[in-house]
Scaffold this motif. Structure first.
Motif, PDB file in Angstrom:
ATOM      1  N   UNK A  27       0.828  -1.222   0.000  1.00  0.00           N
ATOM      2  CA  UNK A  27       0.000   0.000   0.000  1.00  0.00           C
ATOM      3  C   UNK A  27       0.853   1.258   0.000  1.00  0.00           C
ATOM      4  N   UNK A  28       1.956   1.256   0.742  1.00  0.00           N
ATOM      5  CA  UNK A  28       2.831   2.429   0.784  1.00  0.00           C
ATOM      6  C   UNK A  28       3.457   2.691  -0.583  1.00  0.00           C
ATOM      7  N   UNK A  29       3.910   1.638  -1.258  1.00  0.00           N
ATOM      8  CA  UNK A  29       4.511   1.813  -2.577  1.00  0.00           C
ATOM      9  C   UNK A  29       3.455   2.215  -3.610  1.00  0.00           C
ATOM     10  N   UNK A 117      12.609   8.401  -7.133  1.00  0.00           N
ATOM     11  CA  UNK A 117      11.663   8.524  -6.026  1.00  0.00           C
ATOM     12  C   UNK A 117      11.125   7.174  -5.586  1.00  0.00           C
ATOM     13  N   UNK A 118      10.880   6.283  -6.543  1.00  0.00           N
ATOM     14  CA  UNK A 118      10.405   4.942  -6.215  1.00  0.00           C
ATOM     15  C   UNK A 118      11.456   4.187  -5.415  1.00  0.00           C
ATOM     16  N   UNK A 119      12.705   4.284  -5.858  1.00  0.00           N
ATOM     17  CA  UNK A 119      13.780   3.601  -5.128  1.00  0.00           C
ATOM     18  C   UNK A 119      13.904   4.136  -3.708  1.00  0.00           C
ATOM     19  N   UNK A 120      13.718   5.444  -3.549  1.00  0.00           N
ATOM     20  CA  UNK A 120      13.754   6.027  -2.213  1.00  0.00           C
ATOM     21  C   UNK A 120      12.615   5.473  -1.363  1.00  0.00           C
ATOM     22  N   UNK A 121      11.422   5.335  -1.971  1.00  0.00           N
ATOM     23  CA  UNK A 121      10.279   4.780  -1.241  1.00  0.00           C
ATOM     24  C   UNK A 121      10.542   3.332  -0.836  1.00  0.00           C
ATOM     25  N   UNK A 122      11.154   2.544  -1.718  1.00  0.00           N
ATOM     26  CA  UNK A 122      11.512   1.161  -1.376  1.00  0.00           C
ATOM     27  C   UNK A 122      12.494   1.166  -0.206  1.00  0.00           C
ATOM     28  N   UNK A 123      13.450   2.063  -0.268  1.00  0.00           N
ATOM     29  CA  UNK A 123      14.408   2.143   0.833  1.00  0.00           C
ATOM     30  C   UNK A 123      13.699   2.511   2.135  1.00  0.00           C
ATOM     31  N   UNK A 124      12.837   3.522   2.077  1.00  0.00           N
ATOM     32  CA  UNK A 124      12.146   3.993   3.281  1.00  0.00           C
ATOM     33  C   UNK A 124      11.244   2.926   3.896  1.00  0.00           C
ATOM     34  N   UNK A 127      13.944  -1.423   2.968  1.00  0.00           N
ATOM     35  CA  UNK A 127      15.366  -1.610   3.262  1.00  0.00           C
ATOM     36  C   UNK A 127      15.768  -0.914   4.555  1.00  0.00           C
ATOM     37  N   UNK A 128      15.344   0.323   4.726  1.00  0.00           N
ATOM     38  CA  UNK A 128      15.748   1.113   5.886  1.00  0.00           C
ATOM     39  C   UNK A 128      15.448   0.494   7.238  1.00  0.00           C
ATOM     40  N   UNK A 129      14.273  -0.088   7.432  1.00  0.00           N
ATOM     41  CA  UNK A 129      13.966  -0.663   8.748  1.00  0.00           C
ATOM     42  C   UNK A 129      14.742  -1.943   9.084  1.00  0.00           C
ATOM     43  N   UNK A 130      15.441  -2.511   8.112  1.00  0.00           N
ATOM     44  CA  UNK A 130      16.134  -3.786   8.311  1.00  0.00           C
ATOM     45  C   UNK A 130      17.642  -3.592   8.348  1.00  0.00           C
ATOM     46  N   UNK A 131      18.322  -4.470   9.059  1.00  0.00           N
ATOM     47  CA  UNK A 131      19.780  -4.499   8.987  1.00  0.00           C
ATOM     48  C   UNK A 131      20.171  -5.127   7.646  1.00  0.00           C
ATOM     49  N   UNK A 132      21.421  -5.016   7.282  1.00  0.00           N
ATOM     50  CA  UNK A 132      21.887  -5.638   6.041  1.00  0.00           C
ATOM     51  C   UNK A 132      21.670  -7.149   6.070  1.00  0.00           C
ATOM     52  N   UNK A 133      21.940  -7.773   7.220  1.00  0.00           N
ATOM     53  CA  UNK A 133      21.736  -9.222   7.337  1.00  0.00           C
ATOM     54  C   UNK A 133      20.264  -9.589   7.219  1.00  0.00           C
ATOM     55  N   UNK A 134      19.389  -8.804   7.841  1.00  0.00           N
ATOM     56  CA  UNK A 134      17.945  -9.071   7.754  1.00  0.00           C
ATOM     57  C   UNK A 134      17.454  -8.920   6.321  1.00  0.00           C
ATOM     58  N   UNK A 135      17.944  -7.891   5.619  1.00  0.00           N
ATOM     59  CA  UNK A 135      17.515  -7.695   4.238  1.00  0.00           C
ATOM     60  C   UNK A 135      18.011  -8.835   3.353  1.00  0.00           C
ATOM     61  N   UNK A 136      19.237  -9.294   3.584  1.00  0.00           N
ATOM     62  CA  UNK A 136      19.761 -10.434   2.833  1.00  0.00           C
ATOM     63  C   UNK A 136      18.921 -11.681   3.104  1.00  0.00           C
TER      64      UNK A 136
END
Length: 153
Positions: A27-29, A117-124, A127-136
Motif C-alpha cells: 500500500x505504501x509503494x 523517487x520509487x527507489x527512495x520509497x523502497x528504501x524507506x 530496506x531502511x527498517x532492516x539491517x543488512x543481514x535481515x535484508x539479505x
C-alpha cells in the motif's frame, strides 16, 4: 482430500505478521506511485520490465507470464499506458496472432524520472527498517518461496 495442517501459535503469529507487513508495504509503494506519478505499482512494473527487455519490447504473452497477470488485466493496463504515449502495441512481423508491447521514448523518459523517487520509497519502507543481514535473509526467503511456486525447488 488432504487433511489441513494446524498452524502452531508461533507459525500463526509469524503468518499474520507477514501478511500485515506485505500489505502495508504494498500500500505504501502503491500510494507513493499514485501521488508522485499517477500510476499504479502494476503499471510501474510493466514499464520497468519493458525498459529492461531487448529493444524495450516483449510479446504480450511473455509480459503477462513474468508479471503473473491475466491477459485481460494486462490489456487494460497496456491500453491505459498506450493512451499516455508510454507504450505502443506492434504486430509480430511473421505471426499474425503475435503482439508486442513496446516502451516508447516518452515512456522511458517518464520511467527514468519516476524511478529515483520509487527507489527512495523502497528504501524507506523496506530496506531502511532492516539491517543488512535481515535484508539479505528477506531476499533468501523470498527467492525460496518464489522458486517453490515456480516448481524449481
Amino acid at each position: 482430500m488432504q487433511e489441513s495442517r494446524r498452524l502452531s501459535d508461533d507459525q500463526l503469529r509469524a503468518w499474520v505478521q507477514y501478511l500485515g507487513a506485505q500489505t502495508v508495504v504494498q500500500r505504501a509503494l502503491e500510494r507513493h506511485l499514485h501521488e508522485a506519478a499517477g500510476i499504479s505499482h502494476a503499471e510501474y512494473e510493466i514499464l520497468t520490465r519493458l525498459d529492461g527487455a531487448p529493444d524495450r519490447r516483449m510479446r504480450m504473452g511473455e509480459l503477462a507470464a513474468v508479471l503473473f497477470s491475466p491477459g485481460s488485466r494486462l490489456n487494460y493496463r497496456i491500453t491505459r499506458l498506450a493512451g499516455l504515449g508510454w507504450i505502443r502495441r506492434e504486430q509480430h512481423p511473421t505471426d499474425r496472432r503475435g503482439l508486442y508491447a513496446v516502451l516508447t521514448d516518452d515512456g522511458a523518459e517518464f520511467l527514468h524520472g519516476v524511478t529515483p523517487g520509487y527507489r527512495q520509497a523502497v528504501h524507506d519502507h523496506v530496506i531502511g527498517p532492516l539491517t543488512d543481514d535481515e535484508f539479505a535473509e528477506l531476499g533468501r526467503i523470498s527467492r525460496k518461496l518464489f522458486q517453490h511456486h515456480l516448481g524449481r525447488d
